[in-house]
Motif scaffolding. Structure first.
Motif, short mmCIF file in Angstrom:
data_model
loop_
_atom_site.label_atom_id
_atom_site.label_comp_id
_atom_site.label_asym_id
_atom_site.label_seq_id
_atom_site.Cartn_x
_atom_site.Cartn_y
_atom_site.Cartn_z
N LYS A 90 0.81 -1.21 0.00
CA LYS A 90 0.00 0.00 0.00
C LYS A 90 0.84 1.27 0.00
CE LYS A 90 -3.90 -2.13 2.45
NZ LYS A 90 -4.76 -2.07 3.67
N ALA A 91 2.11 1.15 0.40
CA ALA A 91 2.95 2.35 0.50
C ALA A 91 4.42 1.99 0.42
CB ALA A 91 2.66 3.10 1.80
N LEU A 92 5.19 2.95 -0.05
CA LEU A 92 6.64 2.84 -0.09
C LEU A 92 7.25 3.88 0.84
CD1 LEU A 92 7.16 2.71 -3.99
CD2 LEU A 92 6.75 0.78 -2.42
N ILE A 93 8.31 3.49 1.53
CA ILE A 93 9.08 4.43 2.35
C ILE A 93 10.49 4.49 1.77
CG2 ILE A 93 9.99 4.97 4.63
CD1 ILE A 93 7.66 3.43 5.85
N LEU A 94 10.91 5.69 1.38
CA LEU A 94 12.20 5.86 0.73
C LEU A 94 13.15 6.68 1.59
CD1 LEU A 94 10.06 5.49 -1.70
CD2 LEU A 94 11.84 6.52 -3.11
N ASP A 95 14.42 6.32 1.51
CA ASP A 95 15.50 7.15 2.00
C ASP A 95 15.79 8.20 0.93
OD1 ASP A 95 17.69 8.00 3.59
OD2 ASP A 95 19.05 6.73 2.45
N LEU A 96 16.60 9.22 1.27
CA LEU A 96 16.95 10.28 0.31
C LEU A 96 18.36 10.11 -0.24
CD1 LEU A 96 16.43 13.00 -1.11
CD2 LEU A 96 17.19 14.14 1.01
N ASP A 97 19.35 10.32 0.60
CA ASP A 97 20.75 10.35 0.16
C ASP A 97 21.21 8.98 -0.32
OD1 ASP A 97 21.11 13.12 0.94
OD2 ASP A 97 21.13 12.40 3.01
N ASN A 98 21.72 8.93 -1.54
CA ASN A 98 22.22 7.71 -2.18
C ASN A 98 21.12 6.71 -2.49
OD1 ASN A 98 25.02 8.37 -2.41
ND2 ASN A 98 25.23 8.00 -0.21
N THR A 99 19.87 7.11 -2.35
CA THR A 99 18.74 6.28 -2.75
C THR A 99 17.99 6.96 -3.89
OG1 THR A 99 18.49 5.30 -0.55
CG2 THR A 99 16.59 5.18 -2.02
N ILE A 100 17.71 8.25 -3.72
CA ILE A 100 17.05 9.01 -4.78
C ILE A 100 18.05 9.72 -5.67
CG2 ILE A 100 15.53 10.99 -5.21
CD1 ILE A 100 13.86 10.10 -2.84
N TYR A 101 19.18 10.10 -5.11
CA TYR A 101 20.23 10.76 -5.89
C TYR A 101 21.59 10.33 -5.35
CZ TYR A 101 21.82 13.73 -2.13
OH TYR A 101 22.40 14.17 -0.97
N PRO A 102 22.66 10.43 -6.15
CA PRO A 102 23.99 10.05 -5.67
C PRO A 102 24.68 11.22 -4.97
CG PRO A 102 24.08 10.51 -8.02
CD PRO A 102 22.63 10.68 -7.60
N VAL A 103 25.04 11.04 -3.71
CA VAL A 103 25.73 12.09 -2.97
C VAL A 103 27.05 12.45 -3.63
CG1 VAL A 103 26.81 12.69 -0.76
CG2 VAL A 103 24.63 11.46 -0.79
N SER A 104 27.69 11.47 -4.26
CA SER A 104 28.98 11.73 -4.90
C SER A 104 28.90 12.82 -5.96
CB SER A 104 29.51 10.44 -5.54
OG SER A 104 28.59 9.94 -6.51
N ALA A 105 27.72 13.01 -6.55
CA ALA A 105 27.56 14.01 -7.59
C ALA A 105 27.64 15.44 -7.06
CB ALA A 105 26.22 13.81 -8.32
N ILE A 106 27.40 15.61 -5.76
CA ILE A 106 27.42 16.96 -5.19
C ILE A 106 28.42 17.10 -4.04
CG2 ILE A 106 24.99 17.32 -5.82
CD1 ILE A 106 24.32 17.01 -2.80
N ALA A 107 29.16 16.03 -3.75
CA ALA A 107 29.98 15.98 -2.54
C ALA A 107 31.01 17.10 -2.48
CB ALA A 107 30.67 14.62 -2.42
N ASP A 108 31.70 17.37 -3.58
CA ASP A 108 32.77 18.38 -3.55
C ASP A 108 32.23 19.75 -3.15
OD1 ASP A 108 34.62 16.51 -4.23
OD2 ASP A 108 34.74 17.07 -6.34
N ASN A 109 31.05 20.10 -3.67
CA ASN A 109 30.45 21.38 -3.31
C ASN A 109 29.78 21.32 -1.94
OD1 ASN A 109 31.04 22.88 -5.73
ND2 ASN A 109 29.47 21.69 -6.78
N LEU A 110 29.06 20.25 -1.69
CA LEU A 110 28.30 20.13 -0.45
C LEU A 110 29.20 20.10 0.78
CD1 LEU A 110 25.59 19.59 1.03
CD2 LEU A 110 25.97 17.16 0.60
N PHE A 111 30.29 19.37 0.69
CA PHE A 111 31.13 19.14 1.85
C PHE A 111 32.41 19.97 1.87
CE2 PHE A 111 29.00 14.85 1.53
CZ PHE A 111 28.16 15.05 2.62
N ALA A 112 32.51 20.96 1.00
CA ALA A 112 33.77 21.73 0.90
C ALA A 112 34.21 22.28 2.25
CB ALA A 112 33.61 22.85 -0.12
N LYS A 113 33.31 22.93 2.99
CA LYS A 113 33.67 23.52 4.28
C LYS A 113 34.00 22.44 5.31
CE LYS A 113 30.98 27.79 3.83
NZ LYS A 113 29.87 28.60 4.40
N LEU A 114 33.27 21.34 5.26
CA LEU A 114 33.50 20.26 6.22
C LEU A 114 34.82 19.55 5.94
CD1 LEU A 114 29.89 18.78 6.35
CD2 LEU A 114 30.93 20.40 7.92
N PHE A 115 35.09 19.33 4.68
CA PHE A 115 36.36 18.69 4.32
C PHE A 115 37.54 19.59 4.70
CE2 PHE A 115 34.57 15.84 0.68
CZ PHE A 115 33.95 15.06 1.63
#
Length: 211
Positions: free
Chosen positions: A3-28
């Motif tokens: 009757k229903a699906l439950i989805l995760d977001l990161d690495n399930t709907i989109y690849p984090v690797s595609a945005i990692a350099d920009n997303l994590f620049a300050k953290l890295f």
């Protein structure tokens, strides 16, 4: 019949690797700054932390690697205020999930401001009956708690649901403990021995389960 699906977001709907350099620049950059500290150790350990940050929530990583308080606080403060405002694209095969005529819920762990910015950039907000963000600042709830709340609120039984995610130690484990069927999305073959009722490197294979 599900009757229903439950989805995760990161690495399930989109690849984090595609945005990692920009997303994590300050953290890295913060990790590099502290790379000589006793709690981080050598460069190989820092590289492992960076890689794992593309797959798992920061709080899990901070505990696993016992990051010192100053570094942990600096990174958490950064995460609390972050948004992602550059173009994003879901996995190509997400289109098959989007077209399934069942209730869908998005359950993701992270800071609300950042997670919602990614949802908006992906253009997926209207795909879901509910979006629940397990924010470590807001409560001590887990994904397992949220799954149980969804069942209670909407009258679902475990057999009515399918949880789809990429992390066997997070949403997949939580679903198994509640008796909910699971689909482990593992496009890179990282978890060949992980427990899950279903698994594939292609989200389209969810359609076979629902037939």
């Amino acid at each position: 019949m599900k009757k229903a699906l439950i989805l995760d977001l990161d690495n399930t709907i989109y690849p984090v690797s595609a945005i990692a350099d920009n997303l994590f620049a300050k953290l890295f950059a913060a990790l590099d700054e502290y790379s000589g500290s006793i709690n981080l150790g050598d460069n190989d350990r820092v590289a492992k932390i960076k890689e794992e940050m593309t797959r798992r929530p920061f709080q899990y990583i901070a505990d696993k690697y016992e990051l010192d308080k100053a570094l942990n606080d600096k990174m958490v403060d950064t995460l609390r205020t972050m948004t992602y405002d550059l173009p994003m694209q879901p996995f190509e095969d997400y289109q098959y999930l989007r077209g399934i005529p069942l209730d869908k819920f998005l359950v993701t762990t992270g800071f609300v401001k950042l997670q919602m910015s990614k949802v908006k950039q992906l253009g997926i907000e209207q795909d879901f009956k509910g979006i629940i963000i397990v924010d470590p600042d807001a409560s001590s709830k887990t994904k397992k708690d949220v799954f149980a709340e969804i069942m209670e609120k909407y009258g679902y039984q475990p057999a009515d649901l399918l949880v789809i995610g990429d992390d066997p130690d997070s949403e997949i484990k939580a679903a198994i403990e509640l008796g909910i069927d699971t689909f482990l999305f593992d496009p890179n073959g990282i978890y060949p021995a992980a427990a899950s009722k279903h698994r594939s490197d292609d989200l389209k294979h969810v359609l076979n389960i629902l037939q």
